[in-house]
Design a protein around this motif. Structure first.
Motif, short mmCIF file in Angstrom:
data_model
loop_
_atom_site.label_atom_id
_atom_site.label_comp_id
_atom_site.label_asym_id
_atom_site.label_seq_id
_atom_site.Cartn_x
_atom_site.Cartn_y
_atom_site.Cartn_z
N ILE A 130 0.83 -1.21 0.00
CA ILE A 130 0.00 0.00 0.00
C ILE A 130 0.86 1.26 0.00
O ILE A 130 0.54 2.24 -0.68
CB ILE A 130 -0.96 -0.02 1.20
N VAL A 131 1.96 1.25 0.73
CA VAL A 131 2.86 2.40 0.74
C VAL A 131 3.40 2.65 -0.67
O VAL A 131 3.42 3.80 -1.16
CB VAL A 131 4.03 2.19 1.72
N GLY A 132 3.85 1.60 -1.35
CA GLY A 132 4.34 1.75 -2.72
C GLY A 132 3.27 2.23 -3.67
O GLY A 132 3.53 3.07 -4.56
N ALA A 133 2.05 1.74 -3.51
CA ALA A 133 0.95 2.14 -4.38
C ALA A 133 0.58 3.61 -4.18
O ALA A 133 0.35 4.34 -5.15
CB ALA A 133 -0.26 1.24 -4.12
N SER A 153 -1.37 5.95 -13.84
CA SER A 153 -0.03 6.01 -14.44
C SER A 153 -0.08 5.98 -15.96
O SER A 153 0.88 6.40 -16.63
CB SER A 153 0.82 4.84 -13.94
N GLY A 154 -1.17 5.46 -16.51
CA GLY A 154 -1.33 5.42 -17.97
C GLY A 154 -0.65 4.26 -18.67
O GLY A 154 -0.75 4.12 -19.89
N VAL A 155 0.05 3.39 -17.92
CA VAL A 155 0.83 2.33 -18.57
C VAL A 155 -0.05 1.28 -19.24
O VAL A 155 0.40 0.57 -20.13
CB VAL A 155 1.77 1.63 -17.57
N TRP A 156 -1.33 1.17 -18.83
CA TRP A 156 -2.21 0.13 -19.35
C TRP A 156 -2.50 0.30 -20.84
O TRP A 156 -2.85 -0.66 -21.54
CB TRP A 156 -3.52 0.11 -18.57
N LYS A 157 -2.34 1.53 -21.36
CA LYS A 157 -2.62 1.77 -22.78
C LYS A 157 -1.36 2.08 -23.58
O LYS A 157 -1.44 2.50 -24.75
CB LYS A 157 -3.63 2.91 -22.92
N GLU A 158 -0.20 1.88 -22.96
CA GLU A 158 1.08 2.13 -23.63
C GLU A 158 1.71 0.82 -24.10
O GLU A 158 1.55 -0.22 -23.48
CB GLU A 158 2.05 2.82 -22.67
N LEU A 169 5.48 -2.03 -14.14
CA LEU A 169 5.73 -0.79 -14.86
C LEU A 169 4.99 0.38 -14.22
O LEU A 169 5.53 1.49 -14.10
CB LEU A 169 5.29 -0.94 -16.33
N ALA A 170 3.76 0.14 -13.79
CA ALA A 170 2.97 1.21 -13.18
C ALA A 170 3.63 1.73 -11.90
O ALA A 170 3.60 2.94 -11.63
CB ALA A 170 1.56 0.70 -12.87
N PHE A 171 4.23 0.84 -11.13
CA PHE A 171 4.85 1.25 -9.87
C PHE A 171 6.13 2.06 -10.07
O PHE A 171 6.64 2.64 -9.11
CB PHE A 171 5.14 0.02 -9.00
N THR A 172 6.66 2.10 -11.28
CA THR A 172 7.84 2.93 -11.55
C THR A 172 7.45 4.38 -11.87
O THR A 172 8.32 5.23 -12.04
CB THR A 172 8.67 2.37 -12.72
N PHE A 218 8.89 6.88 -6.01
CA PHE A 218 10.04 6.00 -5.84
C PHE A 218 10.76 5.70 -7.15
O PHE A 218 11.82 5.09 -7.15
CB PHE A 218 9.61 4.68 -5.20
N GLY A 219 10.19 6.13 -8.28
CA GLY A 219 10.82 5.90 -9.58
C GLY A 219 11.02 4.42 -9.86
O GLY A 219 10.15 3.60 -9.56
N ASP A 220 12.17 4.07 -10.40
CA ASP A 220 12.45 2.68 -10.74
C ASP A 220 12.47 1.76 -9.53
O ASP A 220 12.28 0.55 -9.66
CB ASP A 220 13.81 2.57 -11.47
N PHE A 221 12.67 2.34 -8.35
CA PHE A 221 12.68 1.52 -7.14
C PHE A 221 11.30 0.90 -6.89
O PHE A 221 11.18 -0.12 -6.20
CB PHE A 221 13.08 2.37 -5.93
N GLY A 222 10.26 1.51 -7.48
CA GLY A 222 8.91 1.00 -7.31
C GLY A 222 8.75 -0.43 -7.78
O GLY A 222 7.92 -1.18 -7.26
N GLN A 223 9.53 -0.81 -8.80
CA GLN A 223 9.42 -2.17 -9.31
C GLN A 223 9.82 -3.20 -8.26
O GLN A 223 9.31 -4.33 -8.25
CB GLN A 223 10.27 -2.33 -10.56
N TYR A 224 10.73 -2.81 -7.37
CA TYR A 224 11.15 -3.74 -6.32
C TYR A 224 10.03 -3.96 -5.30
O TYR A 224 9.90 -5.04 -4.73
CB TYR A 224 12.41 -3.22 -5.63
#
Length: 555
Positions: free
Chosen positions: A222-225, A325-330, A445-448, A452-458
């Motif tokens: 939840i924190v990451g989201a 984040s918009g990644v679902w349509k990219e 991808l959405a969590f980046t 947190f940027g790219d750290f979101g993927q972790y």
């Protein structure tokens, strides 16, 4: 694998993907919601009090506390469905799919209340001294339908692999490979060993582990989201608006997303909602049967909280992360799974409204589509298609920058490639390019796209690891209770060995194949359970009224 996946798709078309299934699932939930006068609203506060142990008694029969039963059941539901499943639903049906997940959860709160209460009433103590319960027991002892109980128990064993084992392992391995580059086979091997060490300890160890993992994983996730949601706060309003407005119209084309009809979004949303919260599937009652209480209805009320926590809270957060984040349509660069890719005849463009309409009809099963799969030979030069007569589709989108390479290497393929019904006939060819992505990759991808940027993927990878692993733990318990009912306690250990082996194998299996099998496994377990609780609707109402009258008199 392609042939097997097609077989599973055909079977699923008559079950979970059939037009009638969502109406049956929601219809049962709606019936009980009205018949029992909205128990998910009336008893919501009381359910929290029961979980805290306010009404516990030391001498109550059972193996675990209300809280541990809840966390065990939640660990079975809060899994890849909340990370991969939501992403898969939006990928298939657009924003509208999230709305139908909400509806499934709200009505599912009542369905789960009913199935857990009835299962708890008919639970029994087994030869090894532990409690065993679940729909097979109320089917056997309450309905006197041994044949239905056996069918459900068999379906539970199958679904323990289709719901709790294979997609969980595959989801973990996919996320770990995408984030850290870990070999899926190594990931599967390590986790299979850990899984074996936990489940051999039985319900006491399972409950102890899940009661610690579930709260921890929820907080981390939840924190990451929220980091993504607040970073894209301006898109939250439009995301909610799209979910509501598309709910009764379907989702229009947007970016690489080619659109989804209302019927398709409705079906996928309900189907993924069921996979996420399992309300009506009959799985959670098996975990709740271990709770220490003499009051079946009290444990039923605890279960009301599951779809609320699982879907209304966690799935909504995931959905908002993906939509805002918009990644679902990219389109993103990825290696195409054989089950996701097809080659169609003719050149199609997203910029052409006529092409868009044809592809929309093709992807959503609407009559009138002119799209045909391609059969023939295609020239490939340095990995690039030399023909203007075909279009490569992957993950329900027109693929771009497509490259054909020789499997296991970066060598570009050159030569003639035979295509049959849209499928390349050369086994060692790997196809990659830009297309939509789904499941764990999409959520990662959405969590980046947050603070947190790219750290979101972790965070996704760690969250998925904890979510999915705890789900596999819980479902091993569901499976061994079903095996106990069918063959006795001696069958538990052989089952656990096969279960651990399946967990290892799924880590490096085809993702789409795993999810298609999962869709079938869920339905074959759900249908007999829904039939059973409908047959006992009068008994359920009597149990609820008696319990509540007693509670009010004490108060």
């Amino acid at each position: 694998m392609e042939a097997l996946n097609n077989l599973f798709i055909t079977i699923d078309s008559f079950l979970g993907s059939a037009f009638w299934f969502p109406y049956v699932l929601l219809g049962v939930g709606l019936f009980f919601t009205i018949y029992l006068k909205f128990p998910q609203v009336r008893f919501f506060k009381h359910a929290w009090l029961v979980v805290t142990g306010k009404f516990d008694k030391a001498d109550d029969p059972g193996d675990t506390s209300h809280f541990r039963s809840l966390t065990t059941a939640l660990s079975g539901t809060v899994g890849t469905g909340n990370i991969s499943g939501v992403a898969f639903a939006i990928f298939l049906g657009g924003p509208a799919a999230l709305f139908w997940m909400w509806v499934t959860a709200f009505l599912g709160m009542t369905t789960k209340f009913v199935e857990v209460t009835l299962s708890h009433k008919y639970r029994e103590k087994t030869e090894d001294g532990t409690m065993a319960g679940g729909p097979m027991y109320f089917m056997d002892k309450g309905l006197n339908m041994k044949w239905l109980a056996v069918a459900f128990a068999v379906a539970t064993v199958i679904s323990s692999f289709g719901t709790g084992n294979l997609p969980q392992s595959n989801g973990i391995a996919t996320a770990m490979e995408a984030t850290f580059g870990f070999d899926p086979m190594i990931v599967g091997g390590v986790l299979a060993i850990l899984l074996g060490l936990v489940i051999i300890g039985g319900i006491q160890r399972i409950a102890a582990v899940t009661s610690k993992i579930v709260p921890l994983m929820a907080v981390v996730y939840i924190v990451g989201a929220l980091a993504v949601i607040f970073a894209n706060l301006g898109n939250i309003g439009p995301a909610f608006a799209a979910v509501i407005s598309d709910a009764f119209t379907g989702s229009a084309a947007a970016g690489g997303f080619l659109g989804a009809s209302l019927a398709y979004a409705f079906n996928r949303g309900v189907n993924r909602g069921l996979f996420s919260n399992e309300a009506g599937q009959g799985s959670a009652p098996i975990a709740h049967a271990a709770a220490k209480t003499k009051e079946p209805v009290a444990e039923g009320m605890v279960s009301i909280l599951e779809p609320f926590i699982d879907t209304i809270i966690i799935c909504t957060i995931t959905g908002l992360v993906i939509l805002s984040s918009g990644v679902w349509k990219e389109k993103h660069h990825n290696v195409f799974d054989a089950s996701d890719m097809t080659i169609i005849a003719g050149q199609y463009s997203e910029a052409n409204p006529v092409d868009l309409d044809a592809l929309y009809k093709h992807l959503n099963g609407v009559e009138g589509s002119s799209v045909q799969t391609f059969t023939g030979r295609v020239a490939i030069m340095n990995g690039v298609v030399q023909s203007n007569d075909i279009t490569v589709m992957n993950a329900r989108s027109i693929a771009e920058d497509v490259r054909f390479t020789i499997g296991g290497t970066e060598d570009l393929y050159s030569g003639m490639l035979v295509i049959e019904n849209g499928v390349p006939q050369k086994d060692n060819i790997v196809v990659s390019g830009k297309s939509l992505v789904h499941s764990a990759k999409l959520t990662t991808l959405a969590f980046t796209r947050g603070f947190f940027g790219d750290f979101g993927q972790y965070i996704v990878s760690i969250g998925l690891l904890l979510f999915a692993f705890s789900t596999a733990i819980a479902w091993s318990y569901y499976g061994d209770r079903a095996m106990t009912y069918l063959f006795g306690p001696k069958s538990i250990m052989p089952y656990r060995v096969v279960y651990v082996a399946g967990f290892f194998w799924a880590a490096f299996s085809d993702t789409t194949l795993v999810w298609t099998f999962s869709a079938i496994a869920i339905v074959v377990m759900t249908l007999p359970n829904l039939f059973g609780i409908m047959m006992l609707h009068k008994e359920m109402k009597s149990l609820m009224n008696t319990y509540w009258d007693k509670h009010k008199s004490k108060k």
